[in-house]
Design an enzyme around this catalytic site. Structure first.
Site: not given
Length: 324
Positions: A19, A158
């Site tokens: 990401k 996350d």
């Protein structure tokens, strides 16, 4: 805890995508010790590959590093940076699902690491999300999104986004996720400096420096406005990353890297997460190869593109039974 079951494969292979943070603001410390965040997460094409195989007992993990840098890469740099044993997020995720649903047997994992470690690109979180999904698939479980996200948050802030993927507004610790629509897909060049940033140290510096550099209420109003229109990656990047203000002795190195990426033809250089990877957008119609050739420096460079998913199923092995 129970869950309905369906057909079970013996083996599954998943790609776990890295990401990028398209802007990142950090708020004050909460009562639970965490800091509230406002960020836009974006899944990108650089991915680790996790293969999970059902076994009669125990949990095992083999890690292999594969260098996919366009230049300057050396997979040996990341060896030893992936935690081994019970601390590894893949094994923690597998045990969590087994304990939550009282599952029999064990799992053997093979992980091919391509995402740089300690880079702010969420490689460990992506691997944990893949392990959650793999074990759920291996046992044919039907698990609600809410329950999957709750397990993900137990593993790390996350990990919920790594399960969701795509483009998403992230708030709170990471549990507050809202899917967004990207105005246009993009390509980026990621540069991996030698220096690394400790996430714990970055948050500690933020706390000690207070919020003078982060107009938190303004970020909250901006976050509330998202979702009514498609979001632009360059526009989001212009909002900045709070952790860039807290680099201390590495600030000069960061500024130099941004300048060199810009001089090579990439645009809007920005650090992702708490660092240390720095990425910059490839202009529409631009050539990644030309940017790489013009770049001055020894940092490994990677090409990534925005993706709509965080996890991709590569294959699902032979099935052996069905539970109603």
């Amino acid at each position: 805890m129970t869950a309905r079951r369906r057909v079970r494969p013996r083996r599954v292979t998943l790609d776990a995508c890295a990401k990028l943070n398209l802007g990142l603001a950090v708020g004050p410390r909460r009562a639970d010790g965490y800091h509230d965040l406002i960020t836009v997460f974006q899944s990108v094409s650089l991915a680790d590959t996790l293969t999970a195989t059902r076994t009669t007992r125990g949990f095992a993990l083999t890690v292999r590093h594969e260098d996919v840098a366009l230049r300057g890469g050396d997979a040996r740099r990341d060896r030893g940076r992936v935690p081994a044993g019970r601390d590894n997020l893949v094994l923690r995720a597998a045990r969590l699902v087994h304990e939550r649903f009282a599952l029999p047997g064990g799992v053997r994992f093979t992980l091919v690491k391509r995402i740089p470690t300690q880079a702010g690109m969420g490689g460990g979180s992506a691997d944990a999300a893949a392990a959650l999904d793999a074990v759920i698939r291996l046992h044919g479980l039907r698990v609600s999104r809410a329950e999957r996200m709750a397990m993900a948050l137990e593993l790390g802030s996350d990990v919920p986004f790594a399960c969701l993927g795509g483009t998403a507004l992230g708030q709170g610790r990471g549990e507050g996720l809202k899917s967004l629509r990207l105005a246009a897909p993009f390509r980026a060049v990621v540069a991996m400096p030698v220096w690394r940033i400790s996430t714990a140290d970055a948050f500690r510096r933020h706390h000690l420096n207070g919020n003078s550099l982060t107009p938190w209420e303004g970020h909250r109003r901006f976050a509330a406005s998202l979702g009514r229109r498609r979001v632009s990656a360059p526009a989001l990047l212009r909002r900045g990353n709070r952790f860039e203000e807290l680099l201390g002795q590495h600030r000069r190195d960061f500024d130099s890297l941004c300048a060199r990426l810009h001089a090579a033809g990439a645009r809007h250089p920005r650090m992702t997460g708490s660092g240390s990877a720095v990425f910059a957008i490839v202009p529409s119609g631009g050539s990644v190869r030309e940017i790489v050739d013009r770049f001055v420096g020894e940092e490994p460079l990677y090409e990534v593109r925005s993706t709509a998913k965080g996890l991709r199923l590569r294959s699902s092995g032979r099935h052996d039974d069905v539970h109603g």
